[in-house]
Write an enzyme that holds these catalytic residues in place. Structure first.
Site, PDB file in Angstrom:
ATOM      1  CE  LYS A 174      -5.858   1.217   7.100  1.00 23.98           C
ATOM      2  NZ  LYS A 174      -4.964   1.610   6.155  1.00 23.98           N
ATOM      3  CD  GLU A 223      -2.630   0.945   2.892  1.00 26.13           C
ATOM      4  OE1 GLU A 223      -2.664   0.342   3.426  1.00 26.13           O
ATOM      5  OE2 GLU A 223      -2.821   2.349   3.181  1.00 26.13           O
ATOM      6  NE  ARG A 261      -0.211   8.287   5.164  1.00 29.62           N
ATOM      7  CZ  ARG A 261      -0.099   7.941   6.183  1.00 29.62           C
ATOM      8  NH1 ARG A 261       0.997   7.900   6.972  1.00 29.62           N
ATOM      9  NH2 ARG A 261      -0.583   6.567   6.526  1.00 29.62           N
TER      10      ARG A 261
HETATM   11  O1  LIG Z   1      -2.950   5.982   5.125  1.00 31.92           O
HETATM   12  C1  LIG Z   1      -3.967   5.296   5.213  1.00 31.92           C
HETATM   13  O2  LIG Z   1      -4.617   4.934   4.158  1.00 31.92           O
HETATM   14  C2  LIG Z   1      -4.383   4.759   6.414  1.00 31.92           C
HETATM   15  O3  LIG Z   1      -5.318   4.389   6.505  1.00 31.92           O
HETATM   16  C3  LIG Z   1      -3.431   4.906   7.605  1.00 31.92           C
HETATM   17  C4  LIG Z   1      -2.438   3.864   7.630  1.00 31.92           C
HETATM   18  O4  LIG Z   1      -2.761   2.385   7.524  1.00 31.92           O
HETATM   19  C5  LIG Z   1      -1.564   3.771   9.042  1.00 31.92           C
HETATM   20  O5  LIG Z   1      -1.210   5.134   9.448  1.00 31.92           O
HETATM   21  C6  LIG Z   1      -0.622   2.763   9.303  1.00 31.92           C
HETATM   22  O6  LIG Z   1      -0.248   3.009  10.496  1.00 31.92           O
HETATM   23  P1  LIG Z   1       1.076   2.693  11.400  1.00 31.92           P
HETATM   24  O7  LIG Z   1       1.468   1.248  11.028  1.00 31.92           O
HETATM   25  O8  LIG Z   1       0.810   2.697  12.821  1.00 31.92           O
HETATM   26  O9  LIG Z   1       2.004   3.779  10.790  1.00 31.92           O
END
Ligand SMILES: O=C(O)C(=O)C[C@H](O)[C@H](O)COP(=O)(O)O
Length: 227
Positions: A140, A53, A57
Site C-alpha cells: 500500500k 477492506e 476502527r
Molecule cells: O485504515 C487503513 O488501513 C489505512 O491504511 C488508511 C485508509 O486506506 C485511508 O484512510 C483511506 O483514505 P481515504 O480514502 O482518503 O479515506
C-alpha cells in the site's frame, strides 16, 4: 538464521496480487452499525467491487467482518491492522487478508504465521526497501496524496520497478484514474465509494452506483502509461 535473513529475497505475494487484480478499487470501509455490514457489502459487490477492506476502527468491525464474509461474491479483508492481536482477531473473524497503513516486524511476522496475506503500507523509498527485504513486491502507498501522490509513485518506478502499489489516502473518483494509469499501480484504495453519510442514511442504491462508477475506472487500464 533469523527470519529476516532467511527471507531476504523477493518473495511474490500471489494472494494479494490476485486480490488486487480482481477490481481496480478496494473500498475502505468504516462500519459503525452492525446492521449496515451486510447491505453495504451487497451494494458494493453488486456495483462490481468484490474486494472490501473493513477497517478495525470501530467497535463492531470484527463482527461486521464475520457477517460480511458470508455475502456471496465478497472477499473481506481487515484494514487498519496495527498489531499482532488485531491480525489474529481479523483472521478469527474470517478475514481473507489484512491491510496496514504501515508495516512493523511484529505485524508482518504474525500475518506470516497466520498465513494471512498482508498488504503492508509504505510511504518512502526506505520503507519500500524494508518491505522488499521482507519479500513484499506489492504494498500500500499511504498516505498517497500527502506523501507525494502521482509524482512519488512515478519516481519510485525508476529505482524500484519491481514494486507495485495500492495507493490510498486522498483518492477520489476524479483522481483515481490517473493513479490507475501508472504501470506500478495494481489497484487503488479509498473510502469515497462508501461515504459515511450515505452509510448512515442507508443509501445502498447510491453506493452501488458509486461502486459501479469506480469499477469502470478499470476499463481504461489497457492504455496505461509506462513509468
Ligand atoms: O485504515 C487503513 O488501513 C489505512 O491504511 C488508511 C485508509 O486506506 C485511508 O484512510 C483511506 O483514505 P481515504 O480514502 O482518503 O479515506
Amino acid at each position: 538464521m533469523t527470519r529476516a535473513i532467511a527471507q531476504n529475497k523477493t518473495r511474490p505475494t500471489p494472494s494479494m496480487h490476485m486480490l488486487c487484480h480482481q477490481a481496480p478499487v478496494i473500498p475502505v470501509l468504516v462500519i459503525k452499525d452492525l446492521a449496515h455490514a451486510v447491505p453495504l457489502a451487497e451494494a458494493l459487490v453488486a456495483g462490481g467491487l468484490p474486494v472490501l477492506e473493513v477497517t478495525l476502527r470501530s467497535a463492531v468491525a470484527l463482527q461486521a467482518i464475520s457477517l460480511m464474509v458470508r455475502v456471496p461474491g465478497a472477499t473481506i479483508g481487515a484494514g487498519t491492522v496495527l498489531n499482532p492481536k488485531q491480525a489474529r482477531e481479523a483472521k478469527q473473524a474470517g478475514a481473507t487478508f489484512a491491510v496496514s497503513p504501515g508495516a512493523t516486524p511484529p505485524v508482518i511476522d504474525c500475518c506470516e504465521d497466520l498465513d494471512l496475506p498482508l498488504l503492508p503500507g509504505a510511504a518512502s523509498a526506505t520503507e519500500v526497501m524494508h518491505l522488499l527485504d521482507r519479500g513484499f513486491d506489492l504494498m500500500k502507498f499511504f498516505p498517497a496524496a500527502a506523501a507525494g501522490g502521482l509524482a512519488a509513485l512515478r519516481a519510485f518506478g525508476a529505482p524500484l520497478p519491481q514494486v507495485h502499489f495500492c495507493p490510498a489516502g486522498g483518492l477520489s473518483q476524479e483522481n483515481a484514474r490517473d493513479y490507475l494509469a501508472l504501470a506500478n499501480v495494481a489497484c487503488v484504495g479509498g473510502s469515497w465509494v462508501a461515504p459515511a453519510q450515505m452509510i448512515i442514511e442507508e443509501r445502498w442504491g447510491e453506493i452501488r452506483q458509486l461502486a459501479h462508477q469506480a469499477r469502470q475506472l478499470g476499463n481504461h487500464r489497457a492504455g496505461r502509461r509506462s513509468l
